[in-house]
Write an enzyme that holds these catalytic residues in place. Structure first.
Site, short mmCIF file in Angstrom:
data_model
loop_
_atom_site.label_atom_id
_atom_site.label_comp_id
_atom_site.label_asym_id
_atom_site.label_seq_id
_atom_site.Cartn_x
_atom_site.Cartn_y
_atom_site.Cartn_z
N ASN B 69 -17.80 -5.55 -26.98
CA ASN B 69 -17.22 -5.76 -25.54
C ASN B 69 -16.99 -4.66 -24.73
O ASN B 69 -16.75 -3.61 -25.27
CB ASN B 69 -16.20 -6.92 -25.64
CG ASN B 69 -14.95 -6.13 -25.59
OD1 ASN B 69 -14.50 -5.73 -24.21
ND2 ASN B 69 -14.26 -5.78 -26.57
N ALA B 70 -17.51 -4.62 -23.52
CA ALA B 70 -16.97 -3.88 -22.41
C ALA B 70 -16.68 -4.49 -21.10
O ALA B 70 -17.24 -4.55 -20.33
CB ALA B 70 -18.12 -2.79 -21.90
N MET B 71 -15.56 -5.08 -21.29
CA MET B 71 -14.87 -6.15 -20.40
C MET B 71 -14.83 -5.06 -19.08
O MET B 71 -14.68 -5.42 -17.90
CB MET B 71 -13.75 -6.93 -20.77
CG MET B 71 -13.87 -7.99 -22.03
SD MET B 71 -15.40 -9.09 -21.65
CE MET B 71 -15.12 -10.01 -20.17
N LEU B 73 -11.13 -4.05 -18.76
CA LEU B 73 -9.90 -4.46 -18.49
C LEU B 73 -9.48 -5.17 -17.15
O LEU B 73 -8.83 -4.86 -16.12
CB LEU B 73 -8.96 -3.22 -18.24
CG LEU B 73 -8.71 -2.30 -19.37
CD1 LEU B 73 -7.90 -1.03 -19.18
CD2 LEU B 73 -8.23 -3.29 -20.65
N ASN B 125 -1.31 -0.74 -24.49
CA ASN B 125 -2.46 -0.34 -24.50
C ASN B 125 -2.92 0.97 -24.38
O ASN B 125 -3.25 1.54 -23.18
CB ASN B 125 -3.61 -1.43 -23.80
CG ASN B 125 -4.86 -1.04 -23.79
OD1 ASN B 125 -5.39 -0.27 -24.72
ND2 ASN B 125 -5.78 -1.99 -23.56
N CYS B 128 -7.93 1.19 -25.15
CA CYS B 128 -9.24 0.73 -24.77
C CYS B 128 -10.09 1.82 -24.67
O CYS B 128 -10.11 2.66 -24.10
CB CYS B 128 -8.88 0.22 -23.55
SG CYS B 128 -10.48 -0.61 -22.85
N GLY B 241 -7.98 -6.55 -36.45
CA GLY B 241 -9.47 -6.29 -36.67
C GLY B 241 -10.11 -6.92 -37.71
O GLY B 241 -10.13 -6.71 -38.95
N SER B 264 -11.26 -11.96 -32.32
CA SER B 264 -12.83 -12.01 -32.20
C SER B 264 -12.51 -13.51 -32.86
O SER B 264 -13.45 -14.33 -32.57
CB SER B 264 -13.54 -11.04 -33.09
OG SER B 264 -13.39 -9.95 -32.23
C1 FMN Z 1 -13.53 -9.32 -25.50
C2 FMN Z 1 -12.29 -8.75 -25.82
C3 FMN Z 1 -11.23 -7.99 -24.91
C4 FMN Z 1 -10.49 -7.41 -25.33
N1 FMN Z 1 -9.45 -6.78 -24.34
C5 FMN Z 1 -8.11 -6.01 -24.96
C6 FMN Z 1 -7.20 -5.56 -24.00
O1 FMN Z 1 -7.20 -5.96 -22.82
N2 FMN Z 1 -6.17 -5.08 -24.39
C7 FMN Z 1 -6.04 -4.53 -25.74
O2 FMN Z 1 -5.29 -3.73 -26.02
N3 FMN Z 1 -7.07 -4.74 -26.72
C8 FMN Z 1 -8.26 -5.63 -26.22
N4 FMN Z 1 -9.38 -5.93 -26.89
C9 FMN Z 1 -9.16 -5.55 -28.55
C10 FMN Z 1 -8.61 -6.76 -29.20
O3 FMN Z 1 -7.35 -7.00 -29.00
C11 FMN Z 1 -8.37 -6.23 -30.74
O4 FMN Z 1 -7.74 -4.97 -30.93
C12 FMN Z 1 -9.93 -5.82 -31.28
O5 FMN Z 1 -10.71 -6.79 -31.02
C13 FMN Z 1 -10.14 -5.83 -33.04
O6 FMN Z 1 -9.49 -7.43 -33.30
P1 FMN Z 1 -10.59 -8.52 -33.73
O7 FMN Z 1 -11.60 -8.06 -34.72
O8 FMN Z 1 -9.45 -9.50 -34.18
O9 FMN Z 1 -11.06 -9.03 -32.44
C14 FMN Z 1 -10.16 -6.72 -26.59
C15 FMN Z 1 -11.20 -7.22 -27.59
C16 FMN Z 1 -12.17 -8.05 -27.18
C17 FMN Z 1 -13.16 -8.71 -28.20
#
Ligand code: FMN
Ligand code: FAD
Ligand code: FES
Lengths: 262, 302
Positions: B69-71, B73, B125, B128, B241, B264
């Site tokens: 992803n590359a939302m 923020l 954070n 990111c 993760g 996820s």
């Molecule tokens: C769509 C999406 C948006 C995310 N937005 C943020 C965010 O705003 N701030 C942040 O600290 N991490 C963000 N992350 C990272 C997640 O909090 C997490 O650290 C990372 O996805 C790994 O965990 P997972 O495998 O359970 O997703 C985002 C991840 C995804 C997939």
């Protein structure tokens, strides 16, 4: 363990392009992904944008029906046979195809999402109300006639059919026929009043909603309505689910997640 | 009876599963829905000073073993977020306010607002991988991280967590600097910087070109980071993760995580992922005659 099969990006070639109404184009493409009525896909036009679109045709030759209202939809409606676009999905929970007598109410491009559901109900059991601002924006009247035993049209300007909106027309149809289910897709204001009408008449309903979608896949939360993901728990919600939503018909969110009044 | 209760740097949780930042954490209603799924605590979307649209679509790629992803923020800005926090508070479980800023002062003022809104802890954070001028760009420098933490610690009374990036060989240096500056817990990992190229379009899919990889694909990296952090630090580590079932949650806990976060997994399994993990861990504990989840934290170490 996972909720569903993995969906990946697939490049598809446009097999045909048809102008349905003013500024509305249907693109057909061969794609054998399993899909059910009311589901949508994310369509990527490289270099432009990726946006949600309902599937207006199911089966192996699928279709989307696009109204040109901005950058991405302009690019989509300009595509020609042979051009490529990249799709992922299908996503979401569509219509629960109903039994018994059905009234479908479509406004704007709403008929695009409704027709694949109606095509699975015996024609004799389906009545359809199509709303448009004027005759030139009227969509899918001919196709609706093939799948409904009664098709009526409303136009806001009175240029064709019932002079008024689709909900007023639906009220008229519901007073002469008793339906077992109402399906609705169109502008939220229309759906809001249609939902009220169904509650008043005691007829169950299902409505397809739209919200700003980014991921389309149930992660980012940009499509949330009262905590439900329109891209996953929706886009089709039942009348009972809608009844409990404080935001339905009242509030949507912008690209930043900020609240906007409808 | 087995107990999944966790006290994390003073924050009391019914169970060790937390919603990770950025997933269904932008609105009060969606946070409430995750609480219903059984989460022990909720981390909000990372919030900044002003409304931000984020990157243009495509912002997400679905992969067999996760997502990229590359939302960028996106968030409604701190002023608008009070309303969402108020609503999320009805869940009755701890809410952790995640914030991002471009300077120590900005982090501190955002953290203060989150505390006013009722956040029981703050998550910074610092990690990111796809927003220019924020996140990982600051979070790989131990001195910068230490100064942000000192400033935030001076501004708020609630515990402060630092969320770190695995996209550096200096993870442990950064974590030690954070610990020394007074941070209460470390959260690891954020996404791994990554790219997806579509061969039909002949270009990167994400509009930002670069994105962050998450989901089961990154689990091995996350578990390794948590293992190393547990050895190096005295403060608690929160593992994140690729967790989407009780086994993957336990991997992190055995590596040393006092609690875990799930992002996820909410997309791949659904909001019930939290409750499913908790019942799986409970059964495991019963079979192994364990009474308290803390008995499992770090057991993979010699
Ligand atoms: C769509 C999406 C948006 C995310 N937005 C943020 C965010 O705003 N701030 C942040 O600290 N991490 C963000 N992350 C990272 C997640 O909090 C997490 O650290 C990372 O996805 C790994 O965990 P997972 O495998 O359970 O997703 C985002 C991840 C995804 C997939
Ligand atoms: C589940 C679903 C199904 C849809 N089905 C159809 C369909 O069958 N036919 C059709 O013509 N349109 C459909 N839409 C609407 C369509 O996605 C938008 O018209 C399109 O995204 C507009 O993009 P644009 O760049 O042309 O316009 P812009 O100028 O970017 O935006 C115009 C308006 O379109 C809406 N919009 C823009 N981007 C998005 C987005 N990513 N997600 C949701 N809304 C957006 C916003 O309300 C915005 O104000 C559907 C939307 C959803 C959510
Ligand atoms: S668009 Fe529905 S969660 Fe992202």
């Amino acid at each position: 363990m996972t909720e569903r099969f993995m969906v990946t990006q697939t490049a598809v070639n446009i097999a045909s392009r048809a102008e349905e109404a003013e500024d509305v184009v249907t693109l057909r493409f061969d794609w054998d992904a399993p899909a059910s009525p009311g589901q949508f896909i994310m369509v990527w036009i490289p270099g432009v944008d990726e946006v949600p679109m309902s599937l207006s045709y199911l089966g192996d030759r699928k279709g989307i029906t696009v109204k040109n209202i901005g950058e991405a939809t302009k690019a989509l409606t300009s595509l020609q046979a042979g051009d490529q676009m990249i799709v992922r999905g299908p996503y979401g929970r569509g219509y629960h195809v109903p039994k018994g007598k059905v009234l479908a109410v479509g406004g704007g491009t709403g008929m695009a999402s409704l027709l694949p559901a109606l095509e699975r109900v015996p024609t004799a059991d389906v009545h359809t109300a199509i709303g448009a601002r004027g005759e030139r924006e009227l969509l899918f009247e001919e196709r609706a006639k093939r799948t409904s035993s009664n098709v009526r049209v409303s136009t806001d300007d009175g240029s064709k059919g019932f002079h008024g909106n689709a909900v007023q027309l639906a009220r008229e149809m519901m007073s002469s026929t008793k339906y077992d289910m109402v399906l609705g897709c169109g502008p939220e204001k229309m759906l809001y009043f249609l939902h009220k009408l169904c509650a008043e008449k005691g007829v169950p309903c299902q409505m397809s909603l739209e919200r700003y979608m980014k991921c389309g896949a149930g992660l980012c939360g940009s499509c949330a309505i009262d905590g439900k993901r329109v891209c996953r728990e929706g886009p089709v919600f039942t009348g009972d689910e809608l009844k409990d939503m404080k935001e339905f018909g009242k509030q949507r969110r912008d690209e930043c997640g900020g609240r906007l009044r409808l | 009876m087995t107990s999944l209760k966790v006290v994390l740097a003073g924050v009391e949780m019914e169970n060790p599963t937390m919603l990770a930042s950025g997933i269904m954490g932008e609105t009060g209603g969606s946070l409430l829905a995750m609480a219903k799924g059984g989460a022990g605590a909720l981390v909000t979307k990372s919030i900044g000073s002003a409304p931000r649209e984020g990157h243009k679509n495509p912002t997400l790629v679905e992969l067999e073993f996760g997502y990229m992803n590359a939302m960028g923020l996106p968030n409604p800005g701190i002023d608008a977020f009070g309303e969402e926090m108020y609503e999320a508070g009805k869940a009755g479980i701890p809410i952790v306010g995640s914030v991002f800023g471009a300077s120590a002062e900005e982090f501190a003022s955002l953290s203060k607002r989150m505390q006013e809104f009722g956040a029981e802890a703050i998550e910074l954070n610092l990690s990111c991988p796809h927003a220019k001028g924020y996140g990982m760009e600051m979070g790989v420098d131990p001195d910068v991280v230490a100064s942000i933490i000192s400033e935030v610690k001076a501004a708020v009374a609630v515990p402060v967590f630092a969320k770190l990036t695995p996209n550096t060989h200096r993870l442990i240096d950064v974590a030690l600097a954070a610990e020394k500056a007074g941070v209460d817990a470390i959260v690891a990992i954020n996404t791994l910087k990554a790219m997806k190229i579509d061969v039909d379009a002949m270009r990167p899919v994400l509009s930002n070109r670069y994105g962050g990889l998450s989901g089961p694909a990154v689990r091995g990296v996350g578990v390794r980071c948590v293992y190393e952090l547990y050895e190096a630090l005295n403060i608690p580590v929160i593992g994140v993760g690729g967790i989407e079932d009780w086994r993957s949650a336990l991997e992190y806990i055995m590596a040393g995580a006092a609690a875990v976060q799930i992002g996820s997994g909410v997309g791949r399994v659904g909001p019930r992922v939290f409750g499913d993990i908790c019942s799986g861990i409970s059964s495991y504990m019963e079979v192994n005659r364990l009474r308290n989840i803390s008995q499992l934290v770090g057991v993979a170490h010699d």
